[in-house]
Design an enzyme around this catalytic site. Sequence first.
Site, PDB file in Angstrom:
ATOM      1  N   HIS A  62      11.025  -5.845  19.818  1.00 29.83           N
ATOM      2  CA  HIS A  62      10.425  -5.589  18.494  1.00 29.83           C
ATOM      3  C   HIS A  62      10.752  -6.733  17.536  1.00 29.83           C
ATOM      4  O   HIS A  62      11.863  -6.821  17.022  1.00 29.83           O
ATOM      5  CB  HIS A  62      10.962  -4.253  17.945  1.00 29.83           C
ATOM      6  CG  HIS A  62      10.314  -3.819  16.658  1.00 29.83           C
ATOM      7  ND1 HIS A  62      10.203  -2.500  16.310  1.00 29.83           N
ATOM      8  CD2 HIS A  62       9.751  -4.512  15.641  1.00 29.83           C
ATOM      9  CE1 HIS A  62       9.605  -2.400  15.128  1.00 29.83           C
ATOM     10  NE2 HIS A  62       9.332  -3.616  14.699  1.00 29.83           N
ATOM     11  N   LEU A  65       6.763 -12.625  14.748  1.00 25.60           N
ATOM     12  CA  LEU A  65       6.799 -14.095  14.815  1.00 25.60           C
ATOM     13  C   LEU A  65       5.884 -14.728  13.757  1.00 25.60           C
ATOM     14  O   LEU A  65       5.919 -15.943  13.559  1.00 25.60           O
ATOM     15  CB  LEU A  65       6.420 -14.589  16.215  1.00 25.60           C
ATOM     16  CG  LEU A  65       7.385 -14.205  17.350  1.00 25.60           C
ATOM     17  CD1 LEU A  65       6.878 -14.723  18.694  1.00 25.60           C
ATOM     18  CD2 LEU A  65       8.797 -14.730  17.083  1.00 25.60           C
ATOM     19  N   ASN A  96       1.026  -7.377  13.610  1.00 27.15           N
ATOM     20  CA  ASN A  96       0.598  -7.479  12.209  1.00 27.15           C
ATOM     21  C   ASN A  96       0.573  -8.919  11.717  1.00 27.15           C
ATOM     22  O   ASN A  96       1.181  -9.276  10.721  1.00 27.15           O
ATOM     23  CB  ASN A  96       1.456  -6.594  11.293  1.00 27.15           C
ATOM     24  CG  ASN A  96       2.930  -6.944  11.319  1.00 27.15           C
ATOM     25  OD1 ASN A  96       3.407  -7.596  12.256  1.00 27.15           O
ATOM     26  ND2 ASN A  96       3.674  -6.545  10.303  1.00 27.15           N
ATOM     27  N   ASN A 280      12.242  -1.426   5.807  1.00 22.55           N
ATOM     28  CA  ASN A 280      11.528  -0.179   6.044  1.00 22.55           C
ATOM     29  C   ASN A 280      11.603   0.171   7.531  1.00 22.55           C
ATOM     30  O   ASN A 280      11.095  -0.584   8.332  1.00 22.55           O
ATOM     31  CB  ASN A 280      10.069  -0.342   5.603  1.00 22.55           C
ATOM     32  CG  ASN A 280       9.317   0.970   5.682  1.00 22.55           C
ATOM     33  OD1 ASN A 280       9.932   2.039   5.692  1.00 22.55           O
ATOM     34  ND2 ASN A 280       8.005   0.895   5.748  1.00 22.55           N
ATOM     35  N   ASP A 307      13.888  -6.232  15.117  1.00 20.72           N
ATOM     36  CA  ASP A 307      12.872  -6.125  14.062  1.00 20.72           C
ATOM     37  C   ASP A 307      12.913  -7.387  13.183  1.00 20.72           C
ATOM     38  O   ASP A 307      12.738  -7.320  11.962  1.00 20.72           O
ATOM     39  CB  ASP A 307      13.050  -4.852  13.222  1.00 20.72           C
ATOM     40  CG  ASP A 307      11.781  -4.512  12.426  1.00 20.72           C
ATOM     41  OD1 ASP A 307      10.800  -5.276  12.499  1.00 20.72           O
ATOM     42  OD2 ASP A 307      11.789  -3.484  11.716  1.00 20.72           O
TER      43      ASP A 307
HETATM   44 ZN    ZN Z   1       8.148  -0.801  11.693  1.00 23.72          ZN
END
Ligand code: ZN
Length: 430
Positions: A62, A65, A96, A280, A307
């Site tokens: 997760h 980049l 995203n 988040n 993340d």
């Molecule tokens: Zn997330």
Amino acid sequence: MKILIKGGRVIDPGNNIDKVTDIFINKGVIEDIDENIDLNGIEMEVIDAAGKIVSPGLVDMHCHLRDPGQEYKEDIESGTKSAVMGGITSVACMPNTKPVADNESVITYIQSKAKEVGYVNVYPIGAISKGLKGKELAEIGEMKFAGAVAISDDGRPVVESGLMRRAMQYADMFDITVISHCEDIGLADGGHINEGFMSTYLGLRGITRAAEEVMVSRDILIAEATNTAIHIAHVSTRGSVELVRQAKKRGVRVTCETCPHYFTLTDKAVDGFNTNAKMNPPLRTDDDVEAIKEGLKDGTIDCIVTDHAPHHIDEKNCEFALALNGIVGFETSLGLGLKYLVETGVLTINELIEKMAVNPAKILGLNKGNLSVGNTADITIFDPTVNWTVDIEKFSSKSKNSPYNGFELCGKPEYVIVGGNVVVNQGILL
Ligand SMILES: [Zn+2]
């Protein structure tokens, strides 16, 4: 290229190996694991690993980049450089980007750019919905065929439950993992930090734990009703850990991950309006941190992921409410795991490697995270007794948004081998 790794403690949980031994790498492949390998007369690079841990290269399932589209924050070259400096040899990157990775061409772009300039293996994750808009399913089969290893709308939830159910059913058919960013937007109510003492004290709008837990419940129930699999991203609350624990007991096909910040920091880190502690889901409380550690220990939480979310300084150096969510994580995750989980007795080193290499590879269906003979040599060597201090200025990432600057950690990767090539040598990127 021949490499001999001499006398390290080789820990390969997937193959039940934990012993002091040698590893011989030839033409990019692990050719032999044996004690006192002696290849007299053959020219090769020898790495003295005495006193060090020799681990499968870490797998981070997760990260962000930012390529294509936001290369001012990070790109595939700088991001993978940062990953390898953290001992990570494979990453799965979230869709995203700009444009969104919701089709074959963006997936193909990421793969070919990674081949060209990447320092580690890069596995793209495709979107669940077209444009991450939550309205219409993306072309899941097409993306899987192009090389996507999972689907996710990470960064935002799939609000419409019927769409989520169809995504999980399609994904099951195509044998691709679904990763859910669990957040009820209505309950989160535009909040900026965890709802509680700190949000009141700082006068910031709070986010209730229920915003995460309601969606964790929903996804577990869909998985249970349809006998499909779901992987819950970045678990941060005691309630979420308990929901996954109970679901696993019932035999639901659910797995989950957490990030180092959820077992090392609480919302107190936000004090002084520190935007590098804004993320988040938000940082929670001591009680949640305890629950995350319990979940890691008893196997409820399968993976530790970074993340990794790079942002430009201008996107953090602003009013708290306007600052973007997320922190960079590649270069601190192993050190945080060793310091806060292994040194404190929550996990053994073997269990940490399971959560940072073995399990993520398994969940994505990758033949990575192991040291099997005949397999490509992706290896990380570190000494957990060596202390080091985090200095964001030394990060290889383009971005410096980390709350850990100045922290004393241990076990900085000394050698990292990717595809049989030594990429990090004595802590220095080659
Ligand atoms: Zn997330």
